[in-house]
Design a protein around this motif. Structure first.
Motif, PDB file in Angstrom:
ATOM      1  N   PHE A 234      77.372  71.581 -20.412  1.00 46.90           N
ATOM      2  CA  PHE A 234      77.451  71.454 -18.966  1.00 46.90           C
ATOM      3  C   PHE A 234      76.079  71.100 -18.400  1.00 46.90           C
ATOM      4  N   GLN A 235      76.051  70.158 -17.503  1.00 49.97           N
ATOM      5  CA  GLN A 235      74.799  69.759 -16.864  1.00 49.97           C
ATOM      6  C   GLN A 235      74.371  70.804 -15.831  1.00 49.97           C
ATOM      7  N   GLY A 236      73.059  71.039 -15.768  1.00 45.91           N
ATOM      8  CA  GLY A 236      72.501  71.914 -14.743  1.00 45.91           C
ATOM      9  C   GLY A 236      72.683  73.395 -14.977  1.00 45.91           C
ATOM     10  N   ARG A 237      73.102  73.789 -16.178  1.00 45.95           N
ATOM     11  CA  ARG A 237      73.293  75.212 -16.463  1.00 45.95           C
ATOM     12  C   ARG A 237      72.082  75.776 -17.192  1.00 45.95           C
ATOM     13  N   ASN A 238      71.528  76.865 -16.642  1.00 44.69           N
ATOM     14  CA  ASN A 238      70.472  77.590 -17.334  1.00 44.69           C
ATOM     15  C   ASN A 238      71.101  78.773 -18.072  1.00 44.69           C
ATOM     16  N   HIS A 239      70.285  79.721 -18.524  1.00 45.71           N
ATOM     17  CA  HIS A 239      70.847  80.820 -19.316  1.00 45.71           C
ATOM     18  C   HIS A 239      71.567  81.852 -18.449  1.00 45.71           C
ATOM     19  N   PHE A 240      71.354  81.780 -17.143  1.00 46.97           N
ATOM     20  CA  PHE A 240      72.040  82.673 -16.219  1.00 46.97           C
ATOM     21  C   PHE A 240      73.378  82.072 -15.800  1.00 46.97           C
ATOM     22  N   VAL A 241      73.968  81.301 -16.670  1.00 44.45           N
ATOM     23  CA  VAL A 241      75.197  80.559 -16.416  1.00 44.45           C
ATOM     24  C   VAL A 241      76.308  81.424 -15.834  1.00 44.45           C
ATOM     25  N   LEU A 242      76.389  82.689 -16.231  1.00 46.05           N
ATOM     26  CA  LEU A 242      77.468  83.549 -15.740  1.00 46.05           C
ATOM     27  C   LEU A 242      77.357  83.821 -14.252  1.00 46.05           C
ATOM     28  N   GLY A 243      76.132  83.695 -13.706  1.00 46.93           N
ATOM     29  CA  GLY A 243      75.923  84.022 -12.300  1.00 46.93           C
ATOM     30  C   GLY A 243      75.439  82.873 -11.448  1.00 46.93           C
ATOM     31  N   GLN A 244      75.355  81.678 -12.009  1.00 46.88           N
ATOM     32  CA  GLN A 244      74.973  80.528 -11.192  1.00 46.88           C
ATOM     33  C   GLN A 244      76.056  80.244 -10.157  1.00 46.88           C
ATOM     34  N   THR A 245      75.679  79.557  -9.083  1.00 44.40           N
ATOM     35  CA  THR A 245      76.612  79.360  -7.972  1.00 44.40           C
ATOM     36  C   THR A 245      77.878  78.615  -8.387  1.00 44.40           C
ATOM     37  N   ASP A 246      77.783  77.753  -9.395  1.00 43.31           N
ATOM     38  CA  ASP A 246      78.950  76.986  -9.827  1.00 43.31           C
ATOM     39  C   ASP A 246      79.537  77.515 -11.135  1.00 43.31           C
ATOM     40  N   TRP A 247      79.401  78.816 -11.379  1.00 42.54           N
ATOM     41  CA  TRP A 247      79.913  79.424 -12.603  1.00 42.54           C
ATOM     42  C   TRP A 247      81.409  79.191 -12.783  1.00 42.54           C
ATOM     43  N   LYS A 248      82.121  79.074 -11.671  1.00 41.54           N
ATOM     44  CA  LYS A 248      83.576  78.954 -11.752  1.00 41.54           C
ATOM     45  C   LYS A 248      84.000  77.661 -12.447  1.00 41.54           C
ATOM     46  N   ASN A 249      83.164  76.611 -12.386  1.00 40.63           N
ATOM     47  CA  ASN A 249      83.490  75.375 -13.101  1.00 40.63           C
ATOM     48  C   ASN A 249      83.552  75.626 -14.601  1.00 40.63           C
ATOM     49  N   ASP A 250      82.610  76.412 -15.122  1.00 39.93           N
ATOM     50  CA  ASP A 250      82.604  76.748 -16.544  1.00 39.93           C
ATOM     51  C   ASP A 250      83.809  77.611 -16.891  1.00 39.93           C
ATOM     52  N   ALA A 251      84.080  78.606 -16.038  1.00 40.36           N
ATOM     53  CA  ALA A 251      85.217  79.492 -16.284  1.00 40.36           C
ATOM     54  C   ALA A 251      86.531  78.718 -16.274  1.00 40.36           C
ATOM     55  N   GLU A 252      86.649  77.764 -15.356  1.00 37.71           N
ATOM     56  CA  GLU A 252      87.870  76.957 -15.274  1.00 37.71           C
ATOM     57  C   GLU A 252      88.043  76.096 -16.517  1.00 37.71           C
ATOM     58  N   TYR A 253      86.942  75.540 -17.007  1.00 41.42           N
ATOM     59  CA  TYR A 253      87.014  74.727 -18.240  1.00 41.42           C
ATOM     60  C   TYR A 253      87.498  75.602 -19.398  1.00 41.42           C
ATOM     61  N   ILE A 254      86.943  76.796 -19.519  1.00 39.37           N
ATOM     62  CA  ILE A 254      87.334  77.703 -20.604  1.00 39.37           C
ATOM     63  C   ILE A 254      88.802  78.092 -20.468  1.00 39.37           C
ATOM     64  N   LEU A 255      89.217  78.409 -19.246  1.00 42.19           N
ATOM     65  CA  LEU A 255      90.616  78.753 -19.007  1.00 42.19           C
ATOM     66  C   LEU A 255      91.550  77.624 -19.432  1.00 42.19           C
ATOM     67  N   ASN A 256      91.205  76.405 -19.050  1.00 41.07           N
ATOM     68  CA  ASN A 256      92.048  75.257 -19.392  1.00 41.07           C
ATOM     69  C   ASN A 256      92.061  74.998 -20.896  1.00 41.07           C
ATOM     70  N   TRP A 257      90.922  75.212 -21.542  1.00 38.37           N
ATOM     71  CA  TRP A 257      90.855  75.055 -23.004  1.00 38.37           C
ATOM     72  C   TRP A 257      91.759  76.078 -23.693  1.00 38.37           C
ATOM     73  N   LEU A 258      91.726  77.317 -23.218  1.00 38.87           N
ATOM     74  CA  LEU A 258      92.579  78.354 -23.799  1.00 38.87           C
ATOM     75  C   LEU A 258      94.065  78.002 -23.630  1.00 38.87           C
ATOM     76  N   LYS A 259      94.408  77.483 -22.460  1.00 42.73           N
ATOM     77  CA  LYS A 259      95.801  77.150 -22.205  1.00 42.73           C
ATOM     78  C   LYS A 259      96.263  75.956 -23.036  1.00 42.73           C
ATOM     79  N   ALA A 260      95.346  75.030 -23.310  1.00 43.99           N
ATOM     80  CA  ALA A 260      95.719  73.791 -24.011  1.00 43.99           C
ATOM     81  C   ALA A 260      95.666  73.928 -25.520  1.00 43.99           C
ATOM     82  N   THR A 261      95.022  74.983 -26.008  1.00 44.18           N
ATOM     83  CA  THR A 261      94.785  75.105 -27.456  1.00 44.18           C
ATOM     84  C   THR A 261      95.901  75.890 -28.142  1.00 44.18           C
TER      85      THR A 261
END
Length: 261
Positions: A234-261
C-alpha cells in the motif's frame, strides 16, 4: 482449495504498542460479521500510561521470550471452537506466520510483518529503527521504552507532529528486549516448503522499521505449492498503519481478500 469460512478473528499485537491499537479494526470486522478478540501479551494488561509507569523495572516482561509469547497466542487460538483467522501486525505478523505454519489457523494475514528466520534484514532503516530494542549495549533485565524521537522515525514518519504525539501517548509502551532479540533466532523459524492455510502479506511504501522490500522477500521465501499466498503493498503506509487516517482502506482490502479466498 476450500474457501475460508471461519468467522472468528484473533488479532495479534506487535512490539512497542498496546493491544488497544486494534480497537477500530475489531469494530470494523465485527460490523462485517466476525467475532474478534485482541488479547494482550503476557504482562501487558493495562493502559499505556500504566505500563510506562513500570519502566524499566518490569522484570516479568523483561524476561519474556519469543517462544513463550508465540505459545501464548497459539494456546489461545487452539482453544477456540473453530480454527480462526489470525491477523498480526509487525512482530504479531511473525507470530501469525508461525501459527499458520503449525496448522492452527483457517487463514493468516501478516501486516508489515517482522521477517521469519532465513530472511536477513539488511535494510538500513530496519537497523536504524530497531537496533536499540535488541539490548546489545544494555541489560536484558530491564525493559526498553522507545523514545519519542525513535517513535517518529520507526512508526509515524510523515505524519503531523500532533498526530505523532497523540499516537505516542495512547499506544507506546515498554518492551522486552528478550522477545525482540528472539526474532533473530530459531524461535522465528517456519518451514517455507510446507503447505499452509491461505496467507496474505501486506506492506507499506514508507514503512521504515519493516520496509516493503523486506516484507516482499519474506513473502518470496515461501515455496510455490498448493497453498494460497498473496502480497500487497500500500502506498503511503508507515508502520503505524493500524492507526493511520486511511487504515480502513487496508482493512477493507483484507476483508475482501478473506471473502474471495
Amino acid at each position: 482449495m476450500r474457501k475460508i469460512t471461519a468467522k472468528s478473528i484473533v488479532f495479534i499485537t506487535g512490539a512497542f504498542v498496546t493491544n488497544a491499537c486494534w480497537d477500530e479494526w475489531r469494530a470494523y470486522f465485527e460490523i462485517n460479521g466476525y467475532k474478534t478478540i485482541a488479547p494482550a501479551w503476557p504482562f501487558k494488561n493495562g493502559t499505556a500510561a500504566d505500563l510506562r509507569s513500570r519502566q524499566p523495572h518490569d522484570t516479568d516482561l523483561a524476561a519474556l521470550t519469543l517462544t513463550e509469547l508465540t505459545d501464548h497466542y497459539a494456546s489461545i487460538v487452539s482453544r477456540m471452537p473453530e480454527k480462526p483467522i489470525v491477523i498480526g501486525h509487525s512482530l504479531g505478523g511473525l507470530i501469525t506466520q508461525i501459527i499458520v505454519n503449525r496448522d492452527l489457523a483457517a487463514a493468516g494475514v501478516a501486516i508489515h510483518s517482522v521477517p521469519t528466520l532465513g530472511v536477513f534484514p539488511y535494510e538500513y532503516s530496519f537497523i536504524k529503527a530497531g537496533w536499540k530494542s535488541l539490548g546489545i549495549f544494555s541489560s536484558l533485565k530491564k525493559t526498553y521504552l522507545m523514545s519519542f524521537k525513535d517513535w517518529q522515525y520507526a512508526f509515524v514518519n510523515e505524519m503531523s507532529l500532533e498526530e505523532q504525539n497523540i499516537a505516542y501517548q495512547q499506544f507506546t509502551i515498554p518492551e522486552s528486549k528478550t522477545v525482540t532479540r528472539g526474532a533473530l533466532t530459531t524461535a522465528a523459524r517456519v518451514d517455507y516448503k510446507k503447505e499452509h492455510a491461505p496467507l496474505l502479506f501486506t506492506a507499506g511504501s514508507i514503512d521504515n522499521i519493516i520496509p516493503a522490500h523486506l516484507n516482499y522477500r519474506n513473502y518470496k521465501k515461501y515455496a510455490k505449492n498448493n497453498s494460497v499466498l498473496a502480497y500487497r503493498e500500500f502506498q503511503g503506509r508507515n508502520h503505524f498503519v493500524l492507526g493511520q487516517t486511511d487504515w480502513k482502506n487496508d482493512a477493507e482490502y483484507i476483508l475482501n481478500w478473506l471473502k474471495a479466498t
